[in-house]
Design a protein around this motif. Structure first.
Motif, PDB file in Angstrom:
ATOM      1  N   VAL A  72      -5.605  86.220  33.134  1.00  0.00           N
ATOM      2  CA  VAL A  72      -5.340  85.040  33.744  1.00  0.00           C
ATOM      3  C   VAL A  72      -5.862  83.793  32.618  1.00  0.00           C
ATOM      4  CG1 VAL A  72      -5.264  85.603  36.017  1.00  0.00           C
ATOM      5  CG2 VAL A  72      -7.476  85.048  34.978  1.00  0.00           C
ATOM      6  N   GLU A  73      -5.857  84.120  31.362  1.00  0.00           N
ATOM      7  CA  GLU A  73      -5.879  83.223  30.381  1.00  0.00           C
ATOM      8  C   GLU A  73      -7.095  82.120  30.281  1.00  0.00           C
ATOM      9  OE1 GLU A  73      -3.751  83.429  27.817  1.00  0.00           O
ATOM     10  OE2 GLU A  73      -2.581  84.958  28.990  1.00  0.00           O
ATOM     11  N   GLY A  74      -8.216  82.668  30.688  1.00  0.00           N
ATOM     12  CA  GLY A  74      -9.381  82.039  30.992  1.00  0.00           C
ATOM     13  C   GLY A  74      -9.841  81.796  32.401  1.00  0.00           C
ATOM     14  N   PHE A  75      -9.139  81.862  33.175  1.00  0.00           N
ATOM     15  CA  PHE A  75      -9.691  81.791  34.884  1.00  0.00           C
ATOM     16  C   PHE A  75     -10.282  82.909  35.184  1.00  0.00           C
ATOM     17  CE2 PHE A  75      -8.353  80.599  39.264  1.00  0.00           C
ATOM     18  CZ  PHE A  75      -8.879  79.286  39.164  1.00  0.00           C
ATOM     19  N   GLU A  76     -10.354  83.849  34.311  1.00  0.00           N
ATOM     20  CA  GLU A  76     -11.377  84.988  34.893  1.00  0.00           C
ATOM     21  C   GLU A  76     -12.527  84.408  35.322  1.00  0.00           C
ATOM     22  OE1 GLU A  76     -10.590  85.438  30.401  1.00  0.00           O
ATOM     23  OE2 GLU A  76      -9.556  84.766  31.980  1.00  0.00           O
ATOM     24  N   SER A  77     -13.141  83.445  34.416  1.00  0.00           N
ATOM     25  CA  SER A  77     -14.503  82.853  34.499  1.00  0.00           C
ATOM     26  C   SER A  77     -14.638  82.027  35.993  1.00  0.00           C
ATOM     27  CB  SER A  77     -14.655  81.827  33.440  1.00  0.00           C
ATOM     28  OG  SER A  77     -13.868  80.734  33.573  1.00  0.00           O
ATOM     29  N   HIS A  93     -10.668  86.296  27.503  1.00  0.00           N
ATOM     30  CA  HIS A  93     -10.144  85.040  26.779  1.00  0.00           C
ATOM     31  C   HIS A  93     -11.051  84.154  26.090  1.00  0.00           C
ATOM     32  CE1 HIS A  93      -6.887  86.502  29.184  1.00  0.00           C
ATOM     33  NE2 HIS A  93      -5.904  86.014  28.084  1.00  0.00           N
ATOM     34  N   ASP A  94     -11.921  84.779  25.501  1.00  0.00           N
ATOM     35  CA  ASP A  94     -13.040  83.878  24.996  1.00  0.00           C
ATOM     36  C   ASP A  94     -12.933  83.636  23.411  1.00  0.00           C
ATOM     37  OD1 ASP A  94     -15.954  86.281  25.063  1.00  0.00           O
ATOM     38  OD2 ASP A  94     -13.855  86.361  24.007  1.00  0.00           O
ATOM     39  N   TYR A  95     -11.626  83.948  22.755  1.00  0.00           N
ATOM     40  CA  TYR A  95     -11.664  83.858  21.385  1.00  0.00           C
ATOM     41  C   TYR A  95     -11.391  82.342  21.484  1.00  0.00           C
ATOM     42  CZ  TYR A  95      -7.336  85.852  23.418  1.00  0.00           C
ATOM     43  OH  TYR A  95      -6.181  86.065  24.271  1.00  0.00           O
ATOM     44  N   ASP A  96     -11.373  81.958  19.927  1.00  0.00           N
ATOM     45  CA  ASP A  96     -11.622  80.460  19.781  1.00  0.00           C
ATOM     46  C   ASP A  96     -10.439  79.517  20.199  1.00  0.00           C
ATOM     47  OD1 ASP A  96     -12.643  80.751  16.334  1.00  0.00           O
ATOM     48  OD2 ASP A  96     -13.808  81.246  18.336  1.00  0.00           O
ATOM     49  N   GLU A 107     -17.184  82.359  25.189  1.00  0.00           N
ATOM     50  CA  GLU A 107     -18.217  83.075  25.906  1.00  0.00           C
ATOM     51  C   GLU A 107     -18.044  83.412  27.350  1.00  0.00           C
ATOM     52  OE1 GLU A 107     -21.522  80.341  25.188  1.00  0.00           O
ATOM     53  OE2 GLU A 107     -21.624  80.496  22.937  1.00  0.00           O
ATOM     54  N   ILE A 108     -16.879  83.467  27.552  1.00  0.00           N
ATOM     55  CA  ILE A 108     -16.480  83.980  29.005  1.00  0.00           C
ATOM     56  C   ILE A 108     -16.861  85.549  29.124  1.00  0.00           C
ATOM     57  CG2 ILE A 108     -14.632  84.725  30.545  1.00  0.00           C
ATOM     58  CD1 ILE A 108     -12.944  82.299  29.741  1.00  0.00           C
ATOM     59  N   GLY A 109     -16.781  86.138  28.109  1.00  0.00           N
ATOM     60  CA  GLY A 109     -17.334  87.734  28.144  1.00  0.00           C
ATOM     61  C   GLY A 109     -18.491  87.703  28.383  1.00  0.00           C
ATOM     62  N   ASP A 110     -19.417  87.066  27.684  1.00  0.00           N
ATOM     63  CA  ASP A 110     -21.022  87.219  28.011  1.00  0.00           C
ATOM     64  C   ASP A 110     -21.210  86.752  29.300  1.00  0.00           C
ATOM     65  OD1 ASP A 110     -21.251  88.107  25.381  1.00  0.00           O
ATOM     66  OD2 ASP A 110     -21.649  85.882  24.607  1.00  0.00           O
ATOM     67  N   LEU A 111     -20.442  85.805  30.061  1.00  0.00           N
ATOM     68  CA  LEU A 111     -20.683  85.300  31.290  1.00  0.00           C
ATOM     69  C   LEU A 111     -20.240  86.247  32.066  1.00  0.00           C
ATOM     70  CD1 LEU A 111     -21.488  82.860  33.278  1.00  0.00           C
ATOM     71  CD2 LEU A 111     -18.916  82.503  33.162  1.00  0.00           C
ATOM     72  N   ILE A 112     -19.221  87.271  32.051  1.00  0.00           N
ATOM     73  CA  ILE A 112     -18.993  88.078  33.018  1.00  0.00           C
ATOM     74  C   ILE A 112     -19.822  89.208  33.019  1.00  0.00           C
ATOM     75  CG2 ILE A 112     -17.079  89.845  33.471  1.00  0.00           C
ATOM     76  CD1 ILE A 112     -15.117  87.802  32.577  1.00  0.00           C
ATOM     77  N   GLU A 117       1.652  92.897  18.996  1.00  0.00           N
ATOM     78  CA  GLU A 117       1.615  91.958  20.026  1.00  0.00           C
ATOM     79  C   GLU A 117       1.095  90.664  19.981  1.00  0.00           C
ATOM     80  OE1 GLU A 117      -0.622  94.673  23.087  1.00  0.00           O
ATOM     81  OE2 GLU A 117       0.530  96.331  22.440  1.00  0.00           O
ATOM     82  N   CYS A 118       0.846  90.265  18.590  1.00  0.00           N
ATOM     83  CA  CYS A 118       0.343  88.904  18.304  1.00  0.00           C
ATOM     84  C   CYS A 118      -0.900  88.567  19.060  1.00  0.00           C
ATOM     85  CB  CYS A 118       1.611  88.003  18.749  1.00  0.00           C
ATOM     86  SG  CYS A 118       3.035  88.126  17.788  1.00  0.00           S
ATOM     87  N   ARG A 119      -1.789  89.635  18.886  1.00  0.00           N
ATOM     88  CA  ARG A 119      -3.238  89.314  19.252  1.00  0.00           C
ATOM     89  C   ARG A 119      -4.212  89.182  18.168  1.00  0.00           C
ATOM     90  NH1 ARG A 119      -3.388  91.239  24.776  1.00  0.00           N
ATOM     91  NH2 ARG A 119      -1.477  92.569  25.454  1.00  0.00           N
ATOM     92  N   PRO A 120      -5.233  88.236  18.468  1.00  0.00           N
ATOM     93  CA  PRO A 120      -6.186  88.031  17.477  1.00  0.00           C
ATOM     94  C   PRO A 120      -7.096  89.490  17.482  1.00  0.00           C
ATOM     95  CG  PRO A 120      -6.640  86.881  19.300  1.00  0.00           C
ATOM     96  CD  PRO A 120      -5.249  87.458  19.387  1.00  0.00           C
ATOM     97  N   LEU A 121      -7.711  90.016  16.349  1.00  0.00           N
ATOM     98  CA  LEU A 121      -8.522  91.146  16.574  1.00  0.00           C
ATOM     99  C   LEU A 121      -9.789  90.952  17.407  1.00  0.00           C
ATOM    100  CD1 LEU A 121      -7.698  92.655  13.079  1.00  0.00           C
ATOM    101  CD2 LEU A 121      -6.750  93.448  15.465  1.00  0.00           C
TER     102      LEU A 121
END
Length: 215
Positions: free
Chosen positions: A108-113, A134-137, A142-147, A192-196
């Motif tokens: 959900v493009e950041g709304f997971e927080s 979706h916590d890349y720049d 930092e969404i991942g750390d929060l979850i 898939e045009c994803r940042p590593l």
């Protein structure tokens, strides 16, 4: 619907998750909730590999809901795939309320927080969750750390990183095209045009581990 087509047609889309998704499909969840379902790649996919599961798919865009419903019908699973619009905390909690354990798949493009908050949705403490973080720049940091912090005391947490695509990831005869210009075309088709720096989190509730160890 904003995601790459060729990897889906080739069967390499989000190849990092293939084994995990297969294992989850074998766990016979009563309900699977797909939030940010787009055209139904996972919603319909899970309905096919887990025929005992009922699927609830949330998708904000009307075109996505239209495609999702069509894909469910074409695959003969429309009776088990329900389609709704935007997912907020209220309808998310309602969707989970009647189930002791469910699988939540989320992109959900950041709304997971906002949604992955067990204080607001207590039933999440018993749910399996597979979320694209979706916590890349260029989205949110930092969404991942929060979850991870929110679920540290209730779940085991597995981080699945993005991997760079290689010719060996291609299906069938395509992986034999390791010479110019075909190798470049194959790699482009897999891209898939994803940042590593992107990754997924799989959150597995402790209760399910206890249940498995007692069998």
């Amino acid at each position: 619907m904003g995601s790459t087509l060729f990897p889906k047609l080739l069967g390499t889309y989000e190849i990092e998750l293939h084994k995990l998704v297969e294992n989850l499909g074998n766990q016979r969840f009563g309900k699977i909730i797909d939030v940010g379902a787009a055209e139904g790649y996972y919603a319909v996919g899970f309905s096919l590999i887990s025929p005992v599961s009922n699927i609830l798919a949330f998708e904000m865009e009307s075109k996505g809901r239209e495609l999702l419903s069509a894909m469910a019908s074409l695959n003969g699973v429309a009776n088990r795939v329900s389609v709704e619009g935007k997912c907020d905390l209220n309808n998310f909690a309602t969707a989970l309320a009647e189930f002791e354990s469910a699988l939540v798949v989320m992109d959900v493009e950041g709304f997971e927080s906002e949604l992955l908050n067990p204080d607001a949705v207590p039933q999440l403490r018993q749910c399996h969750v597979l979320v694209e973080v979706h916590d890349y720049d260029y989205v949110v940091r930092e969404i991942g750390d929060l979850i991870k912090k929110r679920f540290l005391n209730t779940h085991t947490i597995q981080l699945v990183p993005v991997k760079e695509r290689q010719i060996a990831d291609a299906p069938g005869l395509l992986k034999r095209l390791q010479f110019y210009p075909f190798d470049a075309w194959v790699l482009s088709s897999l891209n898939e045009c994803r940042p590593l720096s992107m990754y997924w989190l799989y959150l597995k509730p402790f209760d399910s581990l206890l249940l498995q160890s007692s069998k």
